[in-house]
Design an enzyme around this catalytic site. Structure first.
Site, PDB file in Angstrom:
ATOM      1  CB  CYS A 155      10.175 -35.151 -25.817  1.00 27.64           C
ATOM      2  SG  CYS A 155       8.976 -34.166 -26.944  1.00 27.64           S
ATOM      3  CG  HIS A 159       6.993 -34.788 -23.427  1.00 29.82           C
ATOM      4  ND1 HIS A 159       8.071 -33.861 -23.565  1.00 29.82           N
ATOM      5  CD2 HIS A 159       7.158 -35.246 -22.328  1.00 29.82           C
ATOM      6  CE1 HIS A 159       8.850 -34.321 -22.822  1.00 29.82           C
ATOM      7  NE2 HIS A 159       8.306 -35.485 -22.014  1.00 29.82           N
ATOM      8  CG  HIS A 192      10.724 -37.796 -20.426  1.00 26.67           C
ATOM      9  ND1 HIS A 192      10.646 -36.656 -20.206  1.00 26.67           N
ATOM     10  CD2 HIS A 192      10.924 -37.973 -19.225  1.00 26.67           C
ATOM     11  CE1 HIS A 192      10.158 -36.062 -18.661  1.00 26.67           C
ATOM     12  NE2 HIS A 192      11.092 -36.721 -17.593  1.00 26.67           N
TER      13      HIS A 192
END
Length: 102
Positions: free
Chosen positions: A5, A55, A67
Site C-alpha cells: 500500500c 494501511h 490502493h
C-alpha cells in the site's frame, strides 16, 4: 513488479508530482497534514486499521480511494462507505507540495 500500500502511494507521488514520501504508511501518516473527512480532496491520503496508519490509499473523489491490498494483488478502487473500510477508517492526511509557498 508489485506494490504494497505505501509503496503504491510513494510511487504515485514521486511519478505524478515529484514528491518523495517515506515507504512506510506510519511515516506517511506522520509527515502529512491532518484533514477532516468532510474536507478530504482527491490526492489526499486515507488511512485505515491499527494506530491510524496500518494501511494507506489515495482518495480519488466520491468517497472512493485507490490502493494496493497487498503485494501480488491488483491495485483496486474501493468505496470508503463499505462497512469494512468505514469501520477501519482512522484519518486523512494531505501531502504538502515542496514547490508551494505556505
Amino acid at each position: 513488479n508489485a506494490f504494497d500500500c505505501s509503496g503504491l502511494v510513494r510511487y504515485v507521488f514521486r511519478t505524478a508530482a515529484g514528491i518523495d514520501l517515506a515507504h512506510y504508511s506510519k511515516a506517511q501518516f506522520r509527515s502529512a497534514d491532518r484533514v477532516k473527512l468532510t474536507d478530504v480532496q482527491p490526492g489526499d491520503l486515507v488511512f485505515f486499521l491499527r494506530h491510524g496508519a496500518h494501511h494507506v490509499g489515495i482518495y480519488i473523489g466520491d468517497n472512493k480511494f485507490i490502493h494496493s491490498p497487498k503485494p501480488g494483488q491488483e491495485v483496486q478502487i474501493q468505496d470508503m462507505r463499505q462497512a469494512y473500510w468505514d469501520r477501519r477508517f482512522t484519518g486523512a492526511r494531505r501531502v504538502k507540495s515542496p514547490n508551494v509557498e505556505q
